[in-house]
Design a protein around this motif. Structure first.
Motif, PDB file in Angstrom:
ATOM      1  N   HIS A  51       0.839  -1.206   0.000  1.00  0.00           N
ATOM      2  CA  HIS A  51       0.000   0.000   0.000  1.00  0.00           C
ATOM      3  C   HIS A  51       0.874   1.255   0.000  1.00  0.00           C
ATOM      4  CE1 HIS A  51      -2.329   3.231   2.008  1.00  0.00           C
ATOM      5  NE2 HIS A  51      -3.205   2.870   1.121  1.00  0.00           N
ATOM      6  N   CYS A 105       0.616   3.892  -2.988  1.00  0.00           N
ATOM      7  CA  CYS A 105      -0.194   5.086  -2.727  1.00  0.00           C
ATOM      8  C   CYS A 105       0.517   6.220  -1.989  1.00  0.00           C
ATOM      9  CB  CYS A 105      -1.422   4.697  -1.918  1.00  0.00           C
ATOM     10  SG  CYS A 105      -2.424   3.434  -2.706  1.00  0.00           S
ATOM     11  N   ASP A 141      -8.187   3.903  -1.040  1.00  0.00           N
ATOM     12  CA  ASP A 141      -7.107   3.318  -1.836  1.00  0.00           C
ATOM     13  C   ASP A 141      -6.577   2.003  -1.243  1.00  0.00           C
ATOM     14  OD1 ASP A 141      -5.909   4.524   0.332  1.00  0.00           O
ATOM     15  OD2 ASP A 141      -4.499   5.707  -0.826  1.00  0.00           O
TER      16      ASP A 141
END
Length: 113
Positions: free
Chosen positions: A57, A61, A106
Motif C-alpha cells: 500500500h 499510494c 485506496d
C-alpha cells in the motif's frame, strides 16, 4: 541510565498476575504510547501478511506523495536536502465500535479482511 520500553505478556492477563499486567498496560498507554506484546496468539504468517500488504500500500499510494512533498520543499527554498528516502506512512484503522475503512478508499480488498 538505560531505559527500555514496556513489554507486556498477554498470558499474564488471564492469571493471578492480571492486576500487575493491567497496570503495566495502563502505564505503557499513558506514558509511552507504545509497547511490545508477547504471547498474543497472532500467527507469524498473519503478521507477515499484514506487513506485506502495508508495504505494498505504501509503495502504491504513499511513496509518490512523499516524493512530491520533498520536491515542493526544495523548490520553495528549503535548504535541507533529504539524502535517505526511508519514509514512513502511518494510518489508524479501527473496526469497533464503528469501522473507519471507508476513509481509506485506496486500500485493496485484501487489506480489508
Amino acid at each position: 541510565m538505560e531505559c527500555s520500553f514496556p513489554v507486556i505478556n498477554m498470558e499474564k492477563l488471564q492469571g493471578g498476575e492480571r492486576e500487575m499486567a493491567m497496570e503495566l498496560l495502563r502505564d505503557a498507554c499513558e506514558n509511552w504510547g507504545f509497547f511490545e506484546l508477547l504471547n498474543h496468539g497472532i500467527s507469524p504468517e498473519l503478521m507477515d501478511e499484514v506487513e506485506r500488504l502495508t508495504k505494498e500500500h505504501y509503495k502504491k499510494c504513499r511513496e509518490q506523495k512523499f516524493k512530491e512533498f520533498e520536491r515542493n520543499a526544495l523548490e520553495n527554498g528549503s535548504k535541507s536536502e533529504v539524502a535517505d528516502m526511508d519514509w514512513e506512512s502511518t494510518f489508524y484503522l479501527r473496526h469497533l465500535p464503528v469501522s473507519n475503512m471507508s476513509e481509506f478508499p485506496d486500500m485493496g480488498d485484501d487489506y480489508r479482511y
